[in-house]
Design a protein around this motif. Structure first.
Motif, PDB file in Angstrom:
ATOM      1  N   CYS A 163       0.819  -1.556  -0.176  1.00  0.00           N
ATOM      2  CA  CYS A 163       0.289   0.332  -0.162  1.00  0.00           C
ATOM      3  C   CYS A 163       0.739   1.041  -0.062  1.00  0.00           C
ATOM      4  CB  CYS A 163      -1.023  -0.289   1.504  1.00  0.00           C
ATOM      5  SG  CYS A 163      -2.266   1.052   0.739  1.00  0.00           S
ATOM      6  N   THR A 185       0.614   3.910   2.141  1.00  0.00           N
ATOM      7  CA  THR A 185       1.090   4.604   3.199  1.00  0.00           C
ATOM      8  C   THR A 185       2.664   3.708   3.418  1.00  0.00           C
ATOM      9  OG1 THR A 185      -1.265   3.899   3.323  1.00  0.00           O
ATOM     10  CG2 THR A 185       0.492   4.344   5.568  1.00  0.00           C
ATOM     11  N   HIS A 212      -0.190  -3.921   5.736  1.00  0.00           N
ATOM     12  CA  HIS A 212      -1.619  -3.927   6.619  1.00  0.00           C
ATOM     13  C   HIS A 212      -2.833  -3.934   5.904  1.00  0.00           C
ATOM     14  CE1 HIS A 212      -0.268  -0.431   4.444  1.00  0.00           C
ATOM     15  NE2 HIS A 212      -1.435   0.235   4.833  1.00  0.00           N
ATOM     16  N   GLU A 213      -1.541  -5.589   4.438  1.00  0.00           N
ATOM     17  CA  GLU A 213      -3.131  -5.406   4.199  1.00  0.00           C
ATOM     18  C   GLU A 213      -3.287  -7.152   3.882  1.00  0.00           C
ATOM     19  OE1 GLU A 213      -3.199  -3.561   0.232  1.00  0.00           O
ATOM     20  OE2 GLU A 213      -3.720  -1.688   1.082  1.00  0.00           O
ATOM     21  N   CYS A 254      -7.424  -2.559   2.565  1.00  0.00           N
ATOM     22  CA  CYS A 254      -6.496  -1.301   2.880  1.00  0.00           C
ATOM     23  C   CYS A 254      -7.401  -0.101   1.558  1.00  0.00           C
ATOM     24  CB  CYS A 254      -5.226  -0.918   3.275  1.00  0.00           C
ATOM     25  SG  CYS A 254      -4.932   0.770   3.686  1.00  0.00           S
TER      26      CYS A 254
END
Ligand SMILES: [Zn+2]
Ligand SMILES: [Zn+2]
Length: 338
Positions: free
Chosen positions: A37, A39, A56-57, A145
């Motif tokens: 991502c 981020t 974080h996905e 996300c």
């Protein structure tokens, strides 16, 4: 198990970690897909080394359930993880927005708890959302996300077939905005400075694309809308100029939603907000319930999520994967584990 850790200054390494074990209220998920991502690049490019696993996905299969798991969850279930944990009991957490918990939160894979660029992830069972059979693990990772962020920004603006939506930035989030706005029935104008990403935007359904290095983006949007401007703008780039142009190119009574984190900018409130009777929104990912809604939307509309994913990597290729993603010309990049 393997886990990818950012060392700072665009370096990453694959490290050995002990396999996690589920305590009461927790689940271990075997990761089948983990998305990269935008981020992630903030921490990948920073000068600071992380101590936790990135990613974080998370999307995968329940491997182990700790004591007290609800009957609705079983080992082997396909799941997406709503990758935050707040206190779990306050009114904001009860809304499913644990990332906004006033008592603080952790983000799995966001520097405060181990993430999904690993063979397994340990999370509270309450973060898990069922992955519909019709969606691949890669699609599940994307919506957990980046793609979900774009969808929810459009959802907050109630985008429909009556709209012309200008989507600023055509990275993985912006491209997701393009395909989601099309699936909602809107006309879409995609804006980006990278030709490869504009070509992808066309493939994913953009009616028009604009490269601001070649033409004035605001002028081009006005010309494409009979001088009126776009009725809705989704800003995904975080670029200060794009943040202004989203408002400059908006028609009277237009809406703009900001989802891309970036540098501060100035807003002419008289011209672009008050005397346009504008609605300006901010959005940060989505609630757990909205994640369920996004998954259902993608199944129902058959939005082209698989076409969004341009690069698939094994976890052992993590160094190469982040170098490529950092080049900022790709669509969605995803780690895929069997
Ligand atoms: Zn809370
Ligand atoms: Zn993200």
């Amino acid at each position: 198990m393997r886990g990818v850790v950012f060392l700072g200054n665009r370096e990453a390494e694959i490290r050995d970690f002990p396999d996690p074990q589920a305590g009461p209220g927790e689940a271990v998920v075997k990761i089948r897909a983990s998305g990269l991502c935008g981020t992630d690049l903030h921490s990948y490019r920073s000068g600071q080394a992380a101590s936790t696993i990135s990613g974080h996905e998370p999307c995968g299969v329940i491997e182990e359930l700790g004591a007290g798991a609800p009957d609705s969850l079983k080992v082997g279930d396909r799941v997406i993880c709503h990758h935050y944990a707040g206190c779990g009991t306050c009114e904001v957490c009860a809304m499913g927005y644990e990332q906004l918990c006033p008592h603080g939160h952790v983000t799995y894979g966001g520097g405060t708890a181990h993430g999904a660029n690993a063979d397994y992830i340990l999370v509270p069972t309450r973060t898990l959302v069922s992955l519909p059979d019709e969606l691949s693990f890669e699609a599940g990772a994307a919506i957990s996300c980046g793609t979900g962020t774009a969808w929810n920004g459009l959802n907050k603006m109630h985008v429909s077939g009556k709209d012309t939506v200008a989507v600023f930035g055509q990275g993985p989030v912006g491209l997701s905005g393009t395909l989601s706005a099309k699936a909602m029935g809107a006309q879409v104008i995609g804006i980006d400075v990278v030709p490869e990403r504009l070509a992808l935007a066309k493939e994913l359904g953009a009616d028009h694309v604009i490269n601001p290095t070649e033409t004035d983006a605001v002028q081009a949007i006005l010309e494409l809308t009979s001088g009126m401007g776009a009725s809705a703008a989704l800003e995904t780039s975080g670029n200060p100029t794009a943040r202004q142009q989203a408002l400059e190119s908006m028609r009277p009574f237009g809406r703009a939603c900001y989802v891309g984190a970036g540098a501060a900018t100035e807003i002419d409130f008289n011209k672009n907000v008050i005397f346009k009777v504008a609605t300006i929104l901010g959005s940060w990912t989505f609630s757990k319930a909205e994640l369920m809604e996004i998954a259902r939307f993608m199944v129902d509309t058959k939005a082209p999520l698989e076409q969004l994913i341009t690069h698939r990597y094994d976890l052992d290729q993590a160094i190469e994967a982040f170098q490529t993603f950092d080049g900022a010309t790709t669509g969605k990049c995803v780690f895929v584990m069997n």
